[in-house]
Design a protein around this motif. Structure first.
Motif, PDB file in Angstrom:
ATOM      1  N   UNK A  34     -10.824  10.223  -3.600  1.00  0.00           N
ATOM      2  CA  UNK A  34     -11.932   9.397  -2.040  1.00  0.00           C
ATOM      3  C   UNK A  34     -10.755   8.862  -1.551  1.00  0.00           C
ATOM      4  N   UNK A  36      -9.270   7.295   1.497  1.00  0.00           N
ATOM      5  CA  UNK A  36      -9.667   5.597   2.094  1.00  0.00           C
ATOM      6  C   UNK A  36      -8.786   4.821   3.047  1.00  0.00           C
ATOM      7  N   UNK A  38      -6.953   1.889   5.455  1.00  0.00           N
ATOM      8  CA  UNK A  38      -6.653   0.385   5.392  1.00  0.00           C
ATOM      9  C   UNK A  38      -5.577   0.275   6.983  1.00  0.00           C
ATOM     10  N   UNK A  44      -9.401  -1.819   1.788  1.00  0.00           N
ATOM     11  CA  UNK A  44     -10.104  -0.351   1.876  1.00  0.00           C
ATOM     12  C   UNK A  44     -11.119  -0.239   2.352  1.00  0.00           C
ATOM     13  N   UNK A  91      -3.008   3.400   7.756  1.00  0.00           N
ATOM     14  CA  UNK A  91      -2.300   4.070   5.869  1.00  0.00           C
ATOM     15  C   UNK A  91      -3.602   4.392   5.607  1.00  0.00           C
ATOM     16  N   UNK A  93      -4.406   5.809   1.539  1.00  0.00           N
ATOM     17  CA  UNK A  93      -4.771   6.135   0.459  1.00  0.00           C
ATOM     18  C   UNK A  93      -5.884   6.770   0.094  1.00  0.00           C
ATOM     19  N   UNK A 108      -5.027   4.752  -7.291  1.00  0.00           N
ATOM     20  CA  UNK A 108      -4.357   4.895  -6.221  1.00  0.00           C
ATOM     21  C   UNK A 108      -2.860   5.876  -5.878  1.00  0.00           C
ATOM     22  N   UNK A 109      -3.158   6.427  -5.196  1.00  0.00           N
ATOM     23  CA  UNK A 109      -1.731   7.804  -4.495  1.00  0.00           C
ATOM     24  C   UNK A 109      -1.442   6.440  -3.518  1.00  0.00           C
ATOM     25  N   UNK A 110       0.393   6.874  -3.595  1.00  0.00           N
ATOM     26  CA  UNK A 110       0.970   5.344  -3.395  1.00  0.00           C
ATOM     27  C   UNK A 110       0.536   5.506  -1.368  1.00  0.00           C
ATOM     28  N   UNK A 111       0.074   6.619  -0.942  1.00  0.00           N
ATOM     29  CA  UNK A 111      -0.632   5.847   0.653  1.00  0.00           C
ATOM     30  C   UNK A 111       0.505   6.444   1.283  1.00  0.00           C
TER      31      UNK A 111
ATOM     32  N   UNK B  35      -7.208  -5.122  -8.203  1.00  0.00           N
ATOM     33  CA  UNK B  35      -6.423  -3.998  -8.671  1.00  0.00           C
ATOM     34  C   UNK B  35      -5.734  -5.081  -7.783  1.00  0.00           C
ATOM     35  N   UNK B  37      -2.026  -5.229  -5.013  1.00  0.00           N
ATOM     36  CA  UNK B  37      -1.515  -4.298  -3.852  1.00  0.00           C
ATOM     37  C   UNK B  37      -0.715  -5.447  -3.117  1.00  0.00           C
ATOM     38  N   UNK B  40       2.511  -3.226   2.073  1.00  0.00           N
ATOM     39  CA  UNK B  40       2.644  -1.860   2.587  1.00  0.00           C
ATOM     40  C   UNK B  40       3.012  -0.412   1.104  1.00  0.00           C
ATOM     41  N   UNK B  41       1.828  -0.889  -0.017  1.00  0.00           N
ATOM     42  CA  UNK B  41       1.844  -0.104  -0.801  1.00  0.00           C
ATOM     43  C   UNK B  41       0.323   0.247  -0.990  1.00  0.00           C
ATOM     44  N   UNK B  42       0.532   1.005  -1.989  1.00  0.00           N
ATOM     45  CA  UNK B  42      -1.019   1.226  -2.539  1.00  0.00           C
ATOM     46  C   UNK B  42      -1.582   0.828  -3.445  1.00  0.00           C
ATOM     47  N   UNK B  43      -2.577   0.240  -3.899  1.00  0.00           N
ATOM     48  CA  UNK B  43      -3.010  -0.795  -5.070  1.00  0.00           C
ATOM     49  C   UNK B  43      -2.763   0.146  -6.483  1.00  0.00           C
ATOM     50  N   UNK B  44      -2.220  -0.987  -7.209  1.00  0.00           N
ATOM     51  CA  UNK B  44      -2.612  -0.737  -8.405  1.00  0.00           C
ATOM     52  C   UNK B  44      -3.577  -1.771  -9.501  1.00  0.00           C
ATOM     53  N   UNK B  87      -7.334  -6.927  -4.796  1.00  0.00           N
ATOM     54  CA  UNK B  87      -8.301  -6.538  -4.142  1.00  0.00           C
ATOM     55  C   UNK B  87      -9.349  -7.080  -5.702  1.00  0.00           C
ATOM     56  N   UNK B  98     -14.295  -2.833  -1.918  1.00  0.00           N
ATOM     57  CA  UNK B  98     -13.735  -3.766  -1.725  1.00  0.00           C
ATOM     58  C   UNK B  98     -13.964  -5.277  -1.199  1.00  0.00           C
ATOM     59  N   UNK B  99     -13.184  -6.058  -2.015  1.00  0.00           N
ATOM     60  CA  UNK B  99     -13.415  -7.601  -0.690  1.00  0.00           C
ATOM     61  C   UNK B  99     -11.726  -6.945  -0.174  1.00  0.00           C
TER      62      UNK B  99
END
Lengths: 117, 108
Positions: A34, A36, A38, A44, A91, A93, A108-111, B35, B37, B40-44, B87, B98-99
């Motif tokens: 996927x 996304x 942001x 997202x 951004x 992602x 998810x990847x780091x973006x 998730x 977040x 500046x980083x992606x969600x985990x 999230x 996503x919210x």
């Protein structure tokens, strides 16, 4: 496990140029990935769903000719932003879906932070 | 369409407990994800619920009530590193919606 990489992590380009972003699942095969976008302080927004070996499914309002998606293998999907303009700065992602006993989970990847001048 | 609601911000003290609520309205619902977040980083990925009830994973727990369209994420023994956006995401068919995220600030 379930590691997703993305390259590049950031890119600055001139208006009118094209930028390619790669998304790889490193330790699992992902039939579905996927993409996304942001914007600052927003959530997202899904742009498109990419399935290996078939055409991507784009969300309403996303131009498929501007955001080209290729999912050539079970571990790689690419997003190309064509003729980028400043309003495309965002951004980006990717995520890759891994099947599990409890249901498919997106990792998810780091973006990639894209800045278009 | 999908409608995911969660509070914008929450503040708590180190060592405390915070509960982040999420309500959703989505057709074809088949799972609720949480998730984390950092800026500046992606969600985990934190948690996934598809059946009603509580899922516990260390300091984090997540609850789902499908009949009420309601979930919460419980963070216990808060640490400074837990300051982040959380999230809530509902899945229908194969897509996640996503919210806007809840920014949690942990203070010493």
């Amino acid at each position: 496990g379930a590691v997703v990489s993305q390259h590049p992590s950031w890119v600055i380009c001139k208006s009118g140029t094209s930028v390619k972003i790669e998304c790889r699942s490193l330790d699992f095969q992902a039939t579905t990935m996927f993409w996304y976008r942001q914007f600052p302080k927003q959530s997202l927004m899904l742009m498109a769903t990419s399935n290996e070996g078939s055409k991507a499914t784009y969300e309403q309002g996303v131009e498929k000719d501007k955001f080209l998606i290729n999912h050539a293998s079970l571990t790689l999907s690419t997003l190309t932003v064509t003729s980028a303009h400043p309003e495309d700065s965002s951004f980006y992602i990717c995520s890759a879906e891994q099947a599990s006993g409890k249901g498919d989970t997106q990792y998810f990847g780091p973006g990639t932070r894209l800045t278009v001048l | 369409g999908q409608n995911i609601d969660q509070p914008t911000e929450m503040t708590a003290t180190e060592g405390a407990i915070v509960q982040i609520n999420c309500t959703y309205q989505t057709s074809g619902f088949n799972g609720l994800f949480w998730y984390q977040q950092h800026a500046g980083e992606a969600p985990t990925f934190l948690s996934y619920n598809v059946l009603d009830g509580l899922e516990e994973k260390g300091r984090f727990s997540s609850f789902l009530s499908r009949s009420k369209g309601y979930s919460y994420l419980l963070l216990k023994e808060l640490q400074m590193k837990d300051s982040a956006s959380y999230l809530c995401a509902a899945r229908n068919d194969y897509k996640l919606s996503f919210g806007a995220g809840t920014t949690v600030t942990v203070r010493a």
